[in-house]
Design a protein around this motif. Structure first.
Motif, PDB file in Angstrom:
ATOM      1  N   ARG A 153       0.827  -1.211   0.000  1.00 35.96           N
ATOM      2  CA  ARG A 153       0.000   0.000   0.000  1.00 35.96           C
ATOM      3  C   ARG A 153       0.858   1.257   0.000  1.00 35.96           C
ATOM      4  O   ARG A 153       0.609   2.201  -0.764  1.00 35.96           O
ATOM      5  CB  ARG A 153      -0.917  -0.001   1.223  1.00 35.96           C
ATOM      6  CG  ARG A 153      -1.862   1.198   1.281  1.00 35.96           C
ATOM      7  CD  ARG A 153      -2.570   1.288   2.623  1.00 35.96           C
ATOM      8  NE  ARG A 153      -1.640   1.508   3.717  1.00 35.96           N
ATOM      9  CZ  ARG A 153      -1.103   2.696   3.998  1.00 35.96           C
ATOM     10  NH1 ARG A 153      -1.399   3.746   3.255  1.00 35.96           N
ATOM     11  NH2 ARG A 153      -0.272   2.828   5.002  1.00 35.96           N
ATOM     12  N   THR A 154       1.891   1.280   0.833  1.00 35.75           N
ATOM     13  CA  THR A 154       2.728   2.468   0.957  1.00 35.75           C
ATOM     14  C   THR A 154       3.552   2.702  -0.303  1.00 35.75           C
ATOM     15  O   THR A 154       3.664   3.828  -0.790  1.00 35.75           O
ATOM     16  CB  THR A 154       3.655   2.348   2.178  1.00 35.75           C
ATOM     17  OG1 THR A 154       2.867   2.098   3.349  1.00 35.75           O
ATOM     18  CG2 THR A 154       4.461   3.616   2.385  1.00 35.75           C
ATOM     19  N   VAL A 155       4.150   1.641  -0.837  1.00 34.08           N
ATOM     20  CA  VAL A 155       4.941   1.773  -2.064  1.00 34.08           C
ATOM     21  C   VAL A 155       4.062   2.239  -3.213  1.00 34.08           C
ATOM     22  O   VAL A 155       4.453   3.110  -3.998  1.00 34.08           O
ATOM     23  CB  VAL A 155       5.644   0.439  -2.404  1.00 34.08           C
ATOM     24  CG1 VAL A 155       6.232   0.479  -3.811  1.00 34.08           C
ATOM     25  CG2 VAL A 155       6.733   0.141  -1.375  1.00 34.08           C
ATOM     26  N   ASN A 156       2.857   1.690  -3.316  1.00 32.39           N
ATOM     27  CA  ASN A 156       1.937   2.095  -4.376  1.00 32.39           C
ATOM     28  C   ASN A 156       1.608   3.577  -4.272  1.00 32.39           C
ATOM     29  O   ASN A 156       1.605   4.312  -5.271  1.00 32.39           O
ATOM     30  CB  ASN A 156       0.667   1.251  -4.294  1.00 32.39           C
ATOM     31  CG  ASN A 156      -0.261   1.479  -5.455  1.00 32.39           C
ATOM     32  OD1 ASN A 156      -1.050   2.409  -5.453  1.00 32.39           O
ATOM     33  ND2 ASN A 156      -0.171   0.620  -6.455  1.00 32.39           N
ATOM     34  N   GLU A 157       1.340   4.046  -3.063  1.00 30.33           N
ATOM     35  CA  GLU A 157       1.018   5.459  -2.840  1.00 30.33           C
ATOM     36  C   GLU A 157       2.198   6.360  -3.189  1.00 30.33           C
ATOM     37  O   GLU A 157       2.046   7.377  -3.875  1.00 30.33           O
ATOM     38  CB  GLU A 157       0.625   5.667  -1.381  1.00 30.33           C
ATOM     39  CG  GLU A 157       0.350   7.113  -1.015  1.00 30.33           C
ATOM     40  CD  GLU A 157       0.139   7.310   0.470  1.00 30.33           C
ATOM     41  OE1 GLU A 157       0.122   8.482   0.909  1.00 30.33           O
ATOM     42  OE2 GLU A 157       0.020   6.301   1.209  1.00 30.33           O
ATOM     43  N   TYR A 158       3.382   6.009  -2.717  1.00 25.69           N
ATOM     44  CA  TYR A 158       4.571   6.821  -2.971  1.00 25.69           C
ATOM     45  C   TYR A 158       4.940   6.818  -4.458  1.00 25.69           C
ATOM     46  O   TYR A 158       5.366   7.840  -5.001  1.00 25.69           O
ATOM     47  CB  TYR A 158       5.743   6.290  -2.148  1.00 25.69           C
ATOM     48  CG  TYR A 158       5.829   6.844  -0.748  1.00 25.69           C
ATOM     49  CD1 TYR A 158       4.691   7.044   0.023  1.00 25.69           C
ATOM     50  CD2 TYR A 158       7.062   7.161  -0.176  1.00 25.69           C
ATOM     51  CE1 TYR A 158       4.781   7.546   1.313  1.00 25.69           C
ATOM     52  CE2 TYR A 158       7.154   7.669   1.103  1.00 25.69           C
ATOM     53  CZ  TYR A 158       6.004   7.856   1.841  1.00 25.69           C
ATOM     54  OH  TYR A 158       6.099   8.369   3.111  1.00 25.69           O
ATOM     55  N   TYR A 159       4.800   5.678  -5.107  1.00 25.26           N
ATOM     56  CA  TYR A 159       5.125   5.564  -6.528  1.00 25.26           C
ATOM     57  C   TYR A 159       4.259   6.512  -7.367  1.00 25.26           C
ATOM     58  O   TYR A 159       4.733   7.125  -8.324  1.00 25.26           O
ATOM     59  CB  TYR A 159       4.925   4.118  -6.981  1.00 25.26           C
ATOM     60  CG  TYR A 159       5.042   3.908  -8.474  1.00 25.26           C
ATOM     61  CD1 TYR A 159       6.271   4.003  -9.122  1.00 25.26           C
ATOM     62  CD2 TYR A 159       3.914   3.610  -9.242  1.00 25.26           C
ATOM     63  CE1 TYR A 159       6.379   3.802 -10.492  1.00 25.26           C
ATOM     64  CE2 TYR A 159       4.012   3.405 -10.602  1.00 25.26           C
ATOM     65  CZ  TYR A 159       5.246   3.507 -11.227  1.00 25.26           C
ATOM     66  OH  TYR A 159       5.333   3.321 -12.583  1.00 25.26           O
ATOM     67  N   ALA A 160       2.998   6.645  -6.986  1.00 21.24           N
ATOM     68  CA  ALA A 160       2.097   7.529  -7.720  1.00 21.24           C
ATOM     69  C   ALA A 160       2.389   9.002  -7.450  1.00 21.24           C
ATOM     70  O   ALA A 160       2.082   9.858  -8.280  1.00 21.24           O
ATOM     71  CB  ALA A 160       0.644   7.217  -7.340  1.00 21.24           C
ATOM     72  N   GLU A 161       3.020   9.288  -6.316  1.00 23.53           N
ATOM     73  CA  GLU A 161       3.169  10.680  -5.869  1.00 23.53           C
ATOM     74  C   GLU A 161       4.524  11.297  -6.219  1.00 23.53           C
ATOM     75  O   GLU A 161       4.610  12.490  -6.504  1.00 23.53           O
ATOM     76  CB  GLU A 161       2.971  10.749  -4.351  1.00 23.53           C
ATOM     77  CG  GLU A 161       2.961  12.143  -3.767  1.00 23.53           C
ATOM     78  CD  GLU A 161       1.711  12.923  -4.114  1.00 23.53           C
ATOM     79  OE1 GLU A 161       1.756  14.162  -4.026  1.00 23.53           O
ATOM     80  OE2 GLU A 161       0.697  12.289  -4.492  1.00 23.53           O
TER      81      GLU A 161
END
Length: 229
Positions: free
Chosen positions: A51-59
């Protein structure tokens, strides 16, 4: 370039291990003109990592993940990163070939999970340890052992670029609250960013795009604060 950092490990959250990796990375990235926007520490949990990697990758332009690499039961970082991208975790051929060519190792030395990387990942060789790192899209996965992480980052540091920033420091022997108006005027007069860090004195860091601007602003402020004797 805007970067997010994710440090992983139950031992960090319990306080058993000091999170020196985040500080070290921020210092190196700042030297390269890269802006670190967020740092998050999370447990050894696949869903939380994904979840965290997905969020950071998009941001952010790039994501650095440290910790949780290896074959033990709580080393689940690669699994979490693979899940973030919907990829399988495979016995990566580049990792197998790298491991087998290392002096003192053979195929029989491979431990379950040592060479497991997300499918399509770019291998990052670990010359200071055993568990390899990886790059998936713009997510860089490094070991948590500081010496191993330092060496691995240094080999890809050129991939992290930004505008050069210049800094000057002023020491003020006054309460931080007494400096508010002067620091506000400093920002109004000069194109700088300002950070103030209280201790025995207040250390004021002035950062600008040009060395001359940082020094001019620092000189202006030194003339208006009480300096330590």
């Amino acid at each position: 370039m805007r970067v997010g950092i994710v440090t992983i490990g139950d031992e960090l959250l319990s306080g058993d291990t000091e999170n020196t990796n985040a500080t070290w990375l921020c210092d190196r990235l700042d030297d390269r003109g890269v802006e670190v926007r967020r740092i998050t520490t999370i447990p050894d949990d696949v869903a939380e990592i994904a979840r965290t990697v997905n969020e950071y990758y998009a941001e952010y332009d790039a994501v650095i993940v440290t910790g949780g690499l290896g074959p033990t039961h709580d080393d689940v970082t690669m699994e979490g990163v693979a899940a973030a991208f919907g990829r399988d975790l495979i016995d990566h051929p580049d990792a197998v070939a790298w491991f087998e060519k290392r002096d003192g190792y053979s195929a029989s030395d491979l431990t379950d999970g040592t060479t497991h990387l997300p499918q399509g990942a770019r291998l990052l060789e670990n010359h200071s340890g055993v568990a390899p790192g990886a790059v998936v899209e713009t997510v860089y996965v490094f070991p948590g052992v500081p010496s191993e992480m330092h060496a691995m980052f240094d080999r890809v540091a050129e991939e992290f670029t930004g505008s050069t920033r210049y800094a000057a420091t002023v020491e003020a022997d006054e309460p931080e609250s007494a400096l508010i108006d002067r620091l506000g005027e400093l920002r109004d007069r000069f194109d700088v960013t300002v950070g103030s860090y209280p201790g025995e004195t207040v250390r004021i860091k002035i950062t600008a795009d040009a060395d001359s601007t940082a020094e001019e602003a620092a000189t202006w402020l030194r003339d208006r604060v009480q300096s330590p004797e």
